[in-house]
Design an enzyme around this catalytic site. Sequence first.
Site, PDB file in Angstrom:
ATOM      1  N   SER A  11       3.844   3.832  -7.379  1.00 56.97           N
ATOM      2  CA  SER A  11       2.663   4.010  -8.228  1.00 56.97           C
ATOM      3  C   SER A  11       2.840   3.415  -9.618  1.00 56.97           C
ATOM      4  O   SER A  11       3.827   3.706 -10.307  1.00 56.97           O
ATOM      5  CB  SER A  11       2.395   5.514  -8.358  1.00 56.97           C
ATOM      6  OG  SER A  11       1.661   5.802  -9.518  1.00 56.97           O
ATOM      7  N   GLY A  12       1.867   2.618 -10.040  1.00 56.83           N
ATOM      8  CA  GLY A  12       1.903   2.061 -11.396  1.00 56.83           C
ATOM      9  C   GLY A  12       1.834   3.154 -12.446  1.00 56.83           C
ATOM     10  O   GLY A  12       2.561   3.126 -13.448  1.00 56.83           O
ATOM     11  N   LEU A  13       0.963   4.126 -12.201  1.00 61.76           N
ATOM     12  CA  LEU A  13       0.833   5.244 -13.145  1.00 61.76           C
ATOM     13  C   LEU A  13       2.157   5.992 -13.268  1.00 61.76           C
ATOM     14  O   LEU A  13       2.643   6.257 -14.373  1.00 61.76           O
ATOM     15  CB  LEU A  13      -0.270   6.208 -12.669  1.00 61.76           C
ATOM     16  CG  LEU A  13      -0.350   7.541 -13.413  1.00 61.76           C
ATOM     17  CD1 LEU A  13      -0.753   7.341 -14.859  1.00 61.76           C
ATOM     18  CD2 LEU A  13      -1.327   8.494 -12.728  1.00 61.76           C
TER      19      LEU A  13
ATOM     20  N   ASP B  26      -0.555   3.841 -18.565  1.00 63.80           N
ATOM     21  CA  ASP B  26      -0.825   3.004 -17.382  1.00 63.80           C
ATOM     22  C   ASP B  26      -1.772   1.868 -17.776  1.00 63.80           C
ATOM     23  O   ASP B  26      -2.904   1.787 -17.330  1.00 63.80           O
ATOM     24  CB  ASP B  26      -1.448   3.898 -16.292  1.00 63.80           C
ATOM     25  CG  ASP B  26      -1.593   3.185 -14.962  1.00 63.80           C
ATOM     26  OD1 ASP B  26      -0.955   2.135 -14.775  1.00 63.80           O
ATOM     27  OD2 ASP B  26      -2.351   3.692 -14.107  1.00 63.80           O
TER      28      ASP B  26
ATOM     29  N   ASP C 125       2.117  -0.803  -6.099  1.00 67.47           N
ATOM     30  CA  ASP C 125       0.869  -0.862  -6.850  1.00 67.47           C
ATOM     31  C   ASP C 125       1.026  -2.026  -7.843  1.00 67.47           C
ATOM     32  O   ASP C 125       1.667  -1.881  -8.886  1.00 67.47           O
ATOM     33  CB  ASP C 125       0.703   0.483  -7.582  1.00 67.47           C
ATOM     34  CG  ASP C 125      -0.503   0.506  -8.490  1.00 67.47           C
ATOM     35  OD1 ASP C 125      -1.256  -0.483  -8.519  1.00 67.47           O
ATOM     36  OD2 ASP C 125      -0.688   1.544  -9.159  1.00 67.47           O
TER      37      ASP C 125
ATOM     38  N   ASP D 280      -1.220  -3.452  -9.643  1.00 67.78           N
ATOM     39  CA  ASP D 280      -2.288  -3.515 -10.660  1.00 67.78           C
ATOM     40  C   ASP D 280      -3.149  -4.773 -10.436  1.00 67.78           C
ATOM     41  O   ASP D 280      -3.580  -5.022  -9.331  1.00 67.78           O
ATOM     42  CB  ASP D 280      -1.681  -3.457 -12.067  1.00 67.78           C
ATOM     43  CG  ASP D 280      -1.072  -2.088 -12.366  1.00 67.78           C
ATOM     44  OD1 ASP D 280      -1.448  -1.115 -11.685  1.00 67.78           O
ATOM     45  OD2 ASP D 280      -0.233  -1.986 -13.268  1.00 67.78           O
TER      46      ASP D 280
ATOM     47  N   GLU E 242      -5.721  -4.879  -7.635  1.00 68.69           N
ATOM     48  CA  GLU E 242      -7.042  -4.312  -7.938  1.00 68.69           C
ATOM     49  C   GLU E 242      -7.901  -5.304  -8.709  1.00 68.69           C
ATOM     50  O   GLU E 242      -7.385  -6.140  -9.466  1.00 68.69           O
ATOM     51  CB  GLU E 242      -6.888  -2.985  -8.699  1.00 68.69           C
ATOM     52  CG  GLU E 242      -6.240  -3.089 -10.054  1.00 68.69           C
ATOM     53  CD  GLU E 242      -5.853  -1.724 -10.620  1.00 68.69           C
ATOM     54  OE1 GLU E 242      -5.120  -0.980  -9.950  1.00 68.69           O
ATOM     55  OE2 GLU E 242      -6.275  -1.414 -11.757  1.00 68.69           O
TER      56      GLU E 242
ATOM     57  N   LYS F  61      -4.851  -3.854 -17.259  1.00 68.27           N
ATOM     58  CA  LYS F  61      -5.718  -2.839 -16.649  1.00 68.27           C
ATOM     59  C   LYS F  61      -5.615  -1.504 -17.391  1.00 68.27           C
ATOM     60  O   LYS F  61      -4.693  -1.298 -18.214  1.00 68.27           O
ATOM     61  CB  LYS F  61      -5.376  -2.658 -15.162  1.00 68.27           C
ATOM     62  CG  LYS F  61      -3.949  -2.278 -14.803  1.00 68.27           C
ATOM     63  CD  LYS F  61      -3.443  -0.906 -15.161  1.00 68.27           C
ATOM     64  CE  LYS F  61      -4.123   0.238 -14.485  1.00 68.27           C
ATOM     65  NZ  LYS F  61      -3.805   0.380 -13.070  1.00 68.27           N
TER      66      LYS F  61
ATOM     67  N   ASN G 177      -5.892   2.752 -16.433  1.00 67.15           N
ATOM     68  CA  ASN G 177      -5.938   3.676 -15.301  1.00 67.15           C
ATOM     69  C   ASN G 177      -7.386   4.024 -14.964  1.00 67.15           C
ATOM     70  O   ASN G 177      -8.211   4.224 -15.851  1.00 67.15           O
ATOM     71  CB  ASN G 177      -5.137   4.948 -15.625  1.00 67.15           C
ATOM     72  CG  ASN G 177      -5.092   5.897 -14.450  1.00 67.15           C
ATOM     73  OD1 ASN G 177      -5.970   6.741 -14.285  1.00 67.15           O
ATOM     74  ND2 ASN G 177      -4.099   5.746 -13.603  1.00 67.15           N
ATOM     75  N   SER G 178      -7.672   4.129 -13.684  1.00 67.24           N
ATOM     76  CA  SER G 178      -9.050   4.314 -13.200  1.00 67.24           C
ATOM     77  C   SER G 178      -9.701   5.604 -13.679  1.00 67.24           C
ATOM     78  O   SER G 178     -10.919   5.731 -13.648  1.00 67.24           O
ATOM     79  CB  SER G 178      -9.057   4.295 -11.668  1.00 67.24           C
ATOM     80  OG  SER G 178      -8.511   3.096 -11.209  1.00 67.24           O
TER      81      SER G 178
ATOM     82  N   ARG H 179      -7.852  -3.769  -3.713  1.00 65.43           N
ATOM     83  CA  ARG H 179      -8.402  -2.492  -4.213  1.00 65.43           C
ATOM     84  C   ARG H 179      -9.720  -2.736  -4.937  1.00 65.43           C
ATOM     85  O   ARG H 179      -9.781  -3.529  -5.879  1.00 65.43           O
ATOM     86  CB  ARG H 179      -7.370  -1.857  -5.135  1.00 65.43           C
ATOM     87  CG  ARG H 179      -7.887  -0.694  -5.939  1.00 65.43           C
ATOM     88  CD  ARG H 179      -6.718   0.060  -6.513  1.00 65.43           C
ATOM     89  NE  ARG H 179      -7.052   0.883  -7.639  1.00 65.43           N
ATOM     90  CZ  ARG H 179      -6.191   1.666  -8.277  1.00 65.43           C
ATOM     91  NH1 ARG H 179      -4.921   1.690  -7.860  1.00 65.43           N
ATOM     92  NH2 ARG H 179      -6.544   2.375  -9.300  1.00 65.43           N
TER      93      ARG H 179
ATOM     94  N   HIS I  38     -11.625   3.029  -4.183  1.00 64.09           N
ATOM     95  CA  HIS I  38     -11.218   4.101  -5.097  1.00 64.09           C
ATOM     96  C   HIS I  38     -12.448   4.802  -5.666  1.00 64.09           C
ATOM     97  O   HIS I  38     -13.512   4.188  -5.823  1.00 64.09           O
ATOM     98  CB  HIS I  38     -10.365   3.522  -6.226  1.00 64.09           C
ATOM     99  CG  HIS I  38      -9.415   4.509  -6.832  1.00 64.09           C
ATOM    100  ND1 HIS I  38      -9.126   5.730  -6.264  1.00 64.09           N
ATOM    101  CD2 HIS I  38      -8.670   4.463  -7.975  1.00 64.09           C
ATOM    102  CE1 HIS I  38      -8.258   6.368  -7.023  1.00 64.09           C
ATOM    103  NE2 HIS I  38      -7.966   5.632  -8.068  1.00 64.09           N
TER     104      HIS I  38
END
Length: 289
Positions: free
Chosen positions: A42-44, A54, A81, A83, A110, A116, A118-119, A154, A185
């Site tokens: 996970s990037g986060l 992130d 991930d 990104d 993504e 980026k 975080n979503s 993504r 997502h």
Amino acid sequence: MRKTSTLKNILQKKELSFLMEAHNAMSAKIAEESGFEALWASGLSISASMGLSDRNEASWTQVMDVVDFMVDNTAIPILLDGDTGFGNFNNVRRLVKKLSQRGVAGVCLEDKLFPKINSFIGAGQDLASISEFCGKIKAAKDSQLDNDFCVIARVEALISGCPMEEALKRANAYAGAGADAVLIHSKQSDGAEIMEFCRQWENDCPIVIVPTKYYNTATDAFREAGVSTVIWANHSLRASIAAMRAITRNIRQHNSVAQVEREIASLDDVFKLTNEYEVQLAEQKYLTL
Ligand code: SPV
Ligand code: MG
């Protein structure tokens, strides 16, 4: 079976599969020993464990170094991930080549802009154009050194507030560009738009989801909707924060460690997780000639 082929099979098989988040070699090992088939780097979580947000503050080579330790410490496939690919199509080519060389089984890219965010942060998220992102997917597929390396596209359209039609249009375009799966997502808490996406998805390309915000949706609902793979994206990191905080505060409060000894992992556990006993066997073999 090669790790890439195992990951491809996870994505393509009919049964629902689960990927567990890991952010270093230790969390990767624990996910593997818990029985997970594959890992989500996970990037986060990797950023957070470095104390970074992130937002691509960690360079791609710093991320790669963490993933390298995860690969060395496990036998199951790792999906990184990636990104936005850390730049344009050319950065994606270099990323995929290095991941292939280092034994990572796949990458998720993504359709946002570098750097980026975080979503789950902020209201709006700027999206890449469909054509630019399709170029990245093609570049990724053309750069893989192993035929079964997986590239997951993504779709962030729903995250950025676009309608369902835009999400479906993007997902179809990315599948057409060669993605091995699409990750749709959502930041809604009820999972309704994910279910709607699945209902309207007529493509063969497998669907991957990340139910971080819609955690109350029953896993059977994902199964019935035809989802291929679920990613539990940050739960190892969040578990470790909660556990470390509780124990650290307890020690601080009591100025003693006696009361926490039975709450924490034993040193023997640490030695097992870090292959200490294998090294001891190797010593007998190589140091007593
Ligand atoms: C991650 O784990 O870094 C992800 C999933 O990309 S999310 O944080 O939900 O965007
Ligand atoms: Mg991420």
